[in-house]
Enzyme design. Structure first.
Site, PDB file in Angstrom:
ATOM      1  N   LYS A  10       0.841  -1.209   0.000  1.00  0.00           N
ATOM      2  CA  LYS A  10       0.000   0.000   0.000  1.00  0.00           C
ATOM      3  C   LYS A  10       0.882   1.268   0.000  1.00  0.00           C
ATOM      4  O   LYS A  10       2.093   1.186   0.085  1.00  0.00           O
ATOM      5  CB  LYS A  10      -0.954  -0.033   1.194  1.00  0.00           C
ATOM      6  CG  LYS A  10      -1.777  -1.322   1.282  1.00  0.00           C
ATOM      7  CD  LYS A  10      -2.777  -1.494   0.152  1.00  0.00           C
ATOM      8  CE  LYS A  10      -3.136  -2.939  -0.085  1.00  0.00           C
ATOM      9  NZ  LYS A  10      -4.346  -3.434   0.509  1.00  0.00           N
TER      10      LYS A  10
HETATM   11  C1  LIG Z   1      -5.202  -4.626   0.809  1.00  0.00           C
HETATM   12  C2  LIG Z   1      -6.668  -4.527   0.778  1.00  0.00           C
HETATM   13  C3  LIG Z   1      -7.454  -4.898   1.889  1.00  0.00           C
HETATM   14  C4  LIG Z   1      -6.909  -5.611   3.079  1.00  0.00           C
HETATM   15  O1  LIG Z   1      -5.880  -4.975   3.752  1.00  0.00           O
HETATM   16  P1  LIG Z   1      -5.038  -5.800   4.817  1.00  0.00           P
HETATM   17  O2  LIG Z   1      -4.351  -4.736   5.623  1.00  0.00           O
HETATM   18  O3  LIG Z   1      -4.091  -6.667   4.059  1.00  0.00           O
HETATM   19  O4  LIG Z   1      -5.966  -6.597   5.638  1.00  0.00           O
HETATM   20  C5  LIG Z   1      -8.822  -4.668   1.816  1.00  0.00           C
HETATM   21  N1  LIG Z   1      -9.392  -4.143   0.718  1.00  0.00           N
HETATM   22  C6  LIG Z   1      -8.679  -3.785  -0.356  1.00  0.00           C
HETATM   23  C7  LIG Z   1      -9.381  -3.178  -1.523  1.00  0.00           C
HETATM   24  C8  LIG Z   1      -7.296  -3.997  -0.370  1.00  0.00           C
HETATM   25  O5  LIG Z   1      -6.594  -3.702  -1.470  1.00  0.00           O
END
Ligand SMILES: *Cc1c(COP(=O)(O)O)cnc(C)c1O
Length: 385
Positions: A183
């Site tokens: 992210k």
């Molecule tokens: C990465 C992601 C998540 C989950 O995030 P985590 O921190 O890995 O649990 C949820 N929704 C979307 C759209 C994502 O890209």
């Protein structure tokens, strides 16, 4: 250097980040404590949210939200199928029914128009996704939710730094961010639950640590207050200080990260414009700042004469990593076999077969973009004679 593999994503970790984490490791307190509190305050300042609760992942935040809202058997939750699997898994694990709204073909996001016909007496919650760093068209969805008395939680995993109508995502309502390493900023693993609802915030804070009604850290006792008692059955989703301190450092660089992502994305847009087998996404006008979490293209599989999966593996053999965000969830094994309703989601399915995420991360250089575009041209040239 030229022939090293270019990954699709890589976190940008500085020596300052490493030193800050090392300092926490040396401090004698490595799990949730003052660094976590500081991180939460910094996020509140950044997004403008009234409450921010640091968690071990965005998935944890989604689980706590569904639990806190009492979503269970008989309830329906409207969400895209074009999203990360965690949302649909959790809705299903809670015993509720996921109801899939189709997406706009060129923004990959659900709209008030695709959601409205799906609203029923059982609908309790809508979970739109801010996709790839652009903002979902939120206002009409908020209006619909208010009219029908349905709750709304924004999946903001891609949207740290995104602005919708000149306001940061997270400032109004309830939004969940992710700090997974791919992210826009990372804590290793981690998430942030942002809300302006005091009672929801209190509930999430209690549920994230065994329902004890205290945080994992108590200033007076320099640890967890040992006399704390269970107020309600809870979970274990707190964010340790060794992760939180990384978040504090990364947040300071987020603007710089996102500016560089935007510059790289602009290069992609320019250099890909002449390739007719590549169909770009449309950038929503109400997104006044794009966080450029992902750079997604669609392959015109007919004129390219190859599937998207072949395209991805051809790029891989040329040293270019790619990602797939996302494979529509309703088309995946468990959901193909177990969904209660049959779905025909034309735009979701069309995109699910054609999308591909190209490398995009802050430590990339301009030459890397050219390298990716050259590789794409050479993969496509071979089939289009
Ligand atoms: C990465 C992601 C998540 C989950 O995030 P985590 O921190 O890995 O649990 C949820 N929704 C979307 C759209 C994502 O890209």
């Amino acid at each position: 250097m030229k022939n090293t593999f270019l990954p699709f994503s890589k976190p940008s970790i500085s020596e300052t980040d490493i030193e800050a984490v090392a300092e926490v490791l040396r401090s004698g307190w490595i799990t949730t404590g003052i660094k976590c509190t500081e991180f939460e305050q910094n996020i509140c300042e950044y997004t403008g949210s009234r409450h921010a609760i640091a968690l071990s992942s965005a998935t944890a935040g989604m689980h706590l939200a569904l639990h806190a809202l009492g979503i269970g058997p008989g309830d329906e939750v409207i969400t895209p199928s074009m999203t990360w699997v965690s949302t649909i898994n959790l809705i299903t694990a809670c015993g509720a029914k996921p109801v899939f709204a189709d997406i706009d073909r060129d923004s990959l996001m659900i709209t008030a128009d695709t959601i409205a016909p799906l609203v029923s007496k059982q609908t309790r919650l809508i979970i739109p996704v801010h996709y790839a760093g652009a903002a979902v068209e939120l206002e009409p969805i908020q209006r619909l939710a208010q009219e029908k008395d349905i709750m709304l939680i924004e999946d903001a995993a891609h949207a740290m730094g995104t602005e919708y109508q000149n306001k940061r995502i997270g400032v109004d309502g309830t939004a969940i961010f992710s700090f997974h390493p791919i992210k826009n900023m990372t804590t290793g693993e981690g998430g942030m639950f942002c809300t302006d609802d005091q009672s929801l915030a209190d509930r999430i804070r209690r549920l994230k640590f065994h329902g004890l009604g205290v945080d994992a850290y108590d200033r007076q006792s320099h640890g967890r207050a040992p006399q704390a008692e269970v107020q309600e059955p809870g979970f274990k989703y707190n964010l340790p200080d060794m992760n939180a301190v990384l978040g504090i450092c990364q947040l300071q660089r987020l603007h710089e990260f996102n500016e560089h992502r935007a510059a790289l994305a602009q290069l992609y847009i320019e250099q890909l414009a002449s390739i007719e087998q590549i169909i770009p996404l449309k950038q929503p006008e109400s997104t006044t700042r794009h966080a450029w979490h992902l750079f997604i293209i669609r392959l015109d599989i007919d004129s390219a004469g190859m599937s998207r999966d072949t395209f991805m593996s051809e790029l891989k053999s040329k040293g270019i990593g790619t990602g797939l965000h996302f494979r529509a969830v309703h088309m995946q094994k468990y959901y193909r076999e177990h969904l209660q309703s049959k779905y025909e989601l034309a735009n979701t399915e069309w995109n699910s077969e054609r999308i591909c995420s190209l490398p995009l991360f802050p430590d990339m250089r301009d030459e890397d973009i050219t390298r990716v575009v050259d590789a794409i041209k050479s993969v496509l040239r071979r089939t289009t004679k």
